[in-house]
Write an enzyme that holds these catalytic residues in place. Structure first.
Site, PDB file in Angstrom:
ATOM      1  N   SER A  32      36.450  29.328  57.520  1.00  0.00           N
ATOM      2  CA  SER A  32      36.676  27.841  57.437  1.00  0.00           C
ATOM      3  C   SER A  32      36.315  27.509  56.234  1.00  0.00           C
ATOM      4  O   SER A  32      35.528  27.896  55.664  1.00  0.00           O
ATOM      5  CB  SER A  32      35.678  27.275  58.472  1.00  0.00           C
ATOM      6  OG  SER A  32      35.438  26.055  58.342  1.00  0.00           O
ATOM      7  N   LYS A  76      32.129  30.296  60.927  1.00  0.00           N
ATOM      8  CA  LYS A  76      33.466  30.440  61.927  1.00  0.00           C
ATOM      9  C   LYS A  76      34.194  31.701  61.665  1.00  0.00           C
ATOM     10  O   LYS A  76      34.226  32.223  60.605  1.00  0.00           O
ATOM     11  CB  LYS A  76      34.207  29.373  61.577  1.00  0.00           C
ATOM     12  CG  LYS A  76      33.579  28.135  62.280  1.00  0.00           C
ATOM     13  CD  LYS A  76      34.563  26.970  62.377  1.00  0.00           C
ATOM     14  CE  LYS A  76      35.366  27.083  63.707  1.00  0.00           C
ATOM     15  NZ  LYS A  76      36.321  26.224  63.788  1.00  0.00           N
ATOM     16  N   ASN A 127      37.863  32.259  63.004  1.00  0.00           N
ATOM     17  CA  ASN A 127      38.764  31.339  63.731  1.00  0.00           C
ATOM     18  C   ASN A 127      39.918  32.530  63.994  1.00  0.00           C
ATOM     19  O   ASN A 127      39.862  33.539  63.641  1.00  0.00           O
ATOM     20  CB  ASN A 127      39.534  30.452  62.945  1.00  0.00           C
ATOM     21  CG  ASN A 127      38.656  29.194  62.727  1.00  0.00           C
ATOM     22  OD1 ASN A 127      37.864  28.794  63.602  1.00  0.00           O
ATOM     23  ND2 ASN A 127      38.354  28.629  61.179  1.00  0.00           N
ATOM     24  N   ARG A 147      87.432  24.693  65.162  1.00  0.00           N
ATOM     25  CA  ARG A 147      86.175  24.878  64.312  1.00  0.00           C
ATOM     26  C   ARG A 147      85.679  23.396  64.204  1.00  0.00           C
ATOM     27  O   ARG A 147      86.402  22.308  63.856  1.00  0.00           O
ATOM     28  CB  ARG A 147      86.661  25.308  63.126  1.00  0.00           C
ATOM     29  CG  ARG A 147      87.001  26.761  62.971  1.00  0.00           C
ATOM     30  CD  ARG A 147      86.822  27.542  61.862  1.00  0.00           C
ATOM     31  NE  ARG A 147      87.841  26.934  60.803  1.00  0.00           N
ATOM     32  CZ  ARG A 147      87.207  26.535  59.614  1.00  0.00           C
ATOM     33  NH1 ARG A 147      86.153  26.223  59.360  1.00  0.00           N
ATOM     34  NH2 ARG A 147      88.210  26.094  58.606  1.00  0.00           N
TER      35      ARG A 147
END
Lengths: 341, 341, 341, 341
Positions: free
Chosen positions: C231, C237, C239, C270
């Site tokens: 973080s 942290k 994560n 087309r």
């Protein structure tokens, strides 16, 4: 159109036609308006042949369909406004009551830093009010009469179309567009987008509550309502059924809105196959959004908040305990809201 | 579960319950299964208290909901198969009949080089058969029994769950999955995608016909059916109503399929809010796709083809008139199709 | 086309042209093929004027664009197949290792009944293999040469188009369609849907892991990789970054697939504006799906599983502890998989 | 933070870092902000260790990412506003010039009643201005600073976060939200929806022009620009390349907007995988919408209008020739527009 003819038409209109045969014929005709007009014309003809020829004068089937859609949307809008206002008041209460109730702030589904539960509620409130404001704005723009005739030139009755439109809009409680909008559908698209944003906003609140209601977190619970949230297989369960409803709505709404965005490129004066999909899709969008709103209103009304467990989870995360900034922010949000007109 | 208990349950199941009170309770409970099981249990209890306790044994509400969805999908699949086969036969007729009917090939909505109308029909046919084949393949995979109990371990009746599942699948005419699939929804997603592709394929054919039916082009017209394609405002009109239905379907279907793709990330053993949106969305998807198929079947059945006008438009474009390669390609396509098993 | 002319063209083709001026001209021309052909023709002309006139003979810009797209898709498919196979092997390991590791089964985000972690992994595996199988099937069908010329009649070189196509397909390692498919895009749509289903399947696995990695649940964690999951603001942290990547993919993929479903109704031989959106969207779809696969492969490779915490959470839920049925089901799933060809 | 420390950080910020290593590290880290901050901190540390510790103070990676997104959106908004205004002026010219130019009004792709070409242009204008107005409104709301720190409590610098935010917003030319909006994404969703509506509106205009430019209709043509609209296979072609660009945009935009609507339910204070998809998707949405706008601006600038052919098609339809109401409506629309502030 003479006064007598008008009276003959008005009288026929005052009776509700038999719905079923018209609905059946509509599926074949490709539009509801044709059998409806046929039926009305037949009923007027019993009183006046000349009046019968003037039924639906200057109008086209899409005028009927679009105006009916707007009238339905108006009712839906009223329900949303009422229930959103109730929910907002309740969220403001929660923000106030829990302005200083510490809890763990979480980012990327991991513990981050302390906040307060009041801040979480205040953020739900800000999002709800922003989303509701957008619905109001878009509905105010979109809810307009459609009355333009076959190609939208509004030529009913030798140039009197404008006056008829103004009277009609007034009688129906709808606004007046700058011109017939058969192939300009941006108003409906704006309204649909606003509804989807409201649904998503409710889905965010529902997701937060469902995550906090996990057994291992146990910080809030939906109110226990008799007969709701049970399990057909497990007597112990208390399912977050209100959150389920709102999450489902938030999953469907983006696609419903996108459907309506997809049909913006209508062909020429009135398109083939595009605007015809709006009515059922907008109805679903109002339905799921209002369902989510009612569900979250009931959840918020009886929300079971557990500050002790919040404190426990916060302590376990060892990320500090200073919530002064969070509390101050809640107060600032509520004060700004109170000072609004 | 004794034979007597089983008989008591079976007898109660043979009567159709009152729908309305169950539907009402379902809206509150968040699932249809809970009030249904409550009602069934009460009716069984009149014959045997011990049997009543064994109603819904080993099953969970989602087992009921998913299996019901599969049974409905099976009916829808049958309708699609029948009508797609009819339309394919008709398109093969058109390809054969008009294998050498010259017309203008158009690219980017501009004149390009000559083709034949048979080649256009043969391309519709190839697309239809590819899309139908995908629906067959996905339906064959997806239409399986759901029977796993609360967390999908299939432990009904002390380990006899597997045998019960096999009997149940056989009785219901559904396949057996390798394991309960409460949170593995790829089969439904595959089926939904296949339906959307079929709808899009029909939308392509509808678009071509609607473009060729423009007054300035006037090469083909939808069959004139009494009461269809008229206008509430203009007596002269002959609207391409069948094409409208198919175009509408092709506009809605991608978003309906995307909704079902969006809910694949179900949480844990059975999710909150995701799978609950599939039933109404899949029903809509079957509805619009089948509606498009029926519409285009009727259009193809009576298609009014104007070779003279095709020749005139081709000549006006001054892009040559050699259609030998186009004709040869039609013959090749039809021959390859005929030689398939 | 003489052998000398062919040699002159082949030699010019063997040099890679300057990309930038062609890309710039393409933005203005509306297609990459026109400036590419202009450039190639100029380079051929230096050797042979008559050969220059035969560059791109019988082909149209969309032949180049579609075939290039197929070649890119083939590379993407190879990457997916390789990494899916790696992930499947790892999930089978997890299922085997943890066949009897008890954990709490969760439904509607609430505690339900015991399962084993092996069953969770086995369900991820079944979903992955079903999704991968669909990608294989659709890719095998979709990865075909496009070579039809202006209006798809394949008339290159006086009727020799078919032979040229067969040689070209063989050289490029692509399949042969029953006819040019400029306006039949069901193959691409089927492939796109299959990719989105794979992305959603990976998103389900990612969601489960992210939920189990919540601090209060703490049952599994992503592997700690240096420089990943940190973080910018919080040093503590870890994560779930791999899960983030897969969840993002699962959120985008349904809309990317729906885009491709939306363009099925191509106009005439087309279309105008439809197929032109497929290339960037299919590239994004391959990109996000493969990104998700690599992310979850890495997550599975180093998954940090905590059986003790699983046991603790299960005990806290007081929902029993019998996991025999779950373990048996894991064994059945693995055995069925092993016995497959 | 001392003045000296601030100066050290500011100086380091004034140099542009090496992009490539940061981009590479971002792919691994899961966010651009982490390697960016690491790099900046290292460069600050060369001047002051204490300042280095205060780099990114009170901010989180999402603050950087969201603010950067807003700054990019602001640039995109400026381009849209400029080009929309140009196109609107040109459409007003067309409406004025052709207020009384009779042409066939078409509904459901069939001849309906007379209109004037000016009315068609006036309707394009009304739709464009409504869509542009919505973009303005949403951009004005959405383009706000993000600065909230890890959990959005804005506690940078001991309570001075609010003052820092106000200065920062002022310097960057962004608005101030009532509170950090990490998990309240309604503003971005509103902006995305507005962009999709603008794209759809341009797609409608493009569709009309492409239909009118069909060889059999031949009422308007895109301007002939050297090197544009050609065909790699057919020298005679003049393809509606500008319309193609706008139609492609209108096909993609609803799905891009829906992607952003889908990620509204962010988890907790900052979500996992949702907001992370917004940046590339919003960039694509700006890209395709602006591309469509530029394309239609160029088309309108040089539009080749053929009143004689319009008259001929109208006469052939035998639906009358009274265009007084249409002309009057054009004048009314232009007058209302002129009288606006």
């Amino acid at each position: 159109l003479t006064t007598e003819e008008a009276a003959a038409i008005a009288e026929a209109c005052s009776a509700i036609p038999e719905i079923e045969p018209i609905a059946e014929a509509a599926a074949h005709a490709g539009t509801l308006a044709i059998p409806l007009v046929v039926d009305l014309r037949a009923r007027v003809a019993r009183r006046s042949e000349t009046a019968a020829a003037k039924v639906h004068l200057g109008a086209t089937s899409q005028d009927v369909a679009d105006t009916a859609l707007m009238l339905q949307a108006k009712v839906g809008w009223g329900l949303l406004t009422r229930d959103a206002s109730h929910l907002a008041a309740r969220l403001a209460d929660l923000a106030r009551t829990h302005a200083t109730t510490p809890m763990l702030g979480r980012t990327l589904l991991q513990p981050a830093r302390p906040i307060t539960f009041g801040l979480k509620a205040a953020n739900w409130l800000l999002a709800l009010e922003a989303a509701t404001g957008r619905v109001e704005r878009e509905a105010a723009d979109a809810l307009v009469l459609q009355f333009g005739g076959a190609v939208g030139v509004l030529d009913a009755e030798e140039g009197g179309g404008g006056a008829v439109a103004a009277r009609l809009a007034d009688r129906l409680g709808l606004g007046l567009a700058p011109a017939p909008w058969h192939a300009r559908r941006d108003g409906i698209a704006g309204l649909a987008s606003a509804l989807a944003i409201l649904a998503g906003t409710l889905g965010k609140m529902a997701g937060d509550i469902a995550l906090m209601a996990q057994a291992e977190v146990a910080e809030v619970f939906e109110p226990a309502l008799a007969g709701r949230g049970g399990s057909s297989a497990m007597a112990h369960k208390r399912n977050p059924t209100g959150c389920q409803v709102a999450r489902s709505a938030a999953l469907r709404a983006p696609h419903l809105a996108a459907t309506i965005l997809s049909v913006l490129p209508q062909e020429h004066e009135r398109g083939l196959g595009g605007w015809q999909v709006e009515a059922p899709v907008l109805a679903d969008l109002f339905g799921v959004t209002h369902g989510a709103l009612v569900a979250m209103r009931d959840v918020a009304d009886g929300l079971d908040v557990r500050p002790a467990q919040m404190a426990k989870n916060l302590a376990a995360a060892s990320v500090g305990d200073d919530t002064a900034a969070a509390s101050a922010l809640v107060r600032k949000i509520l004060a700004a809201r109170a000072s609004e007109p």
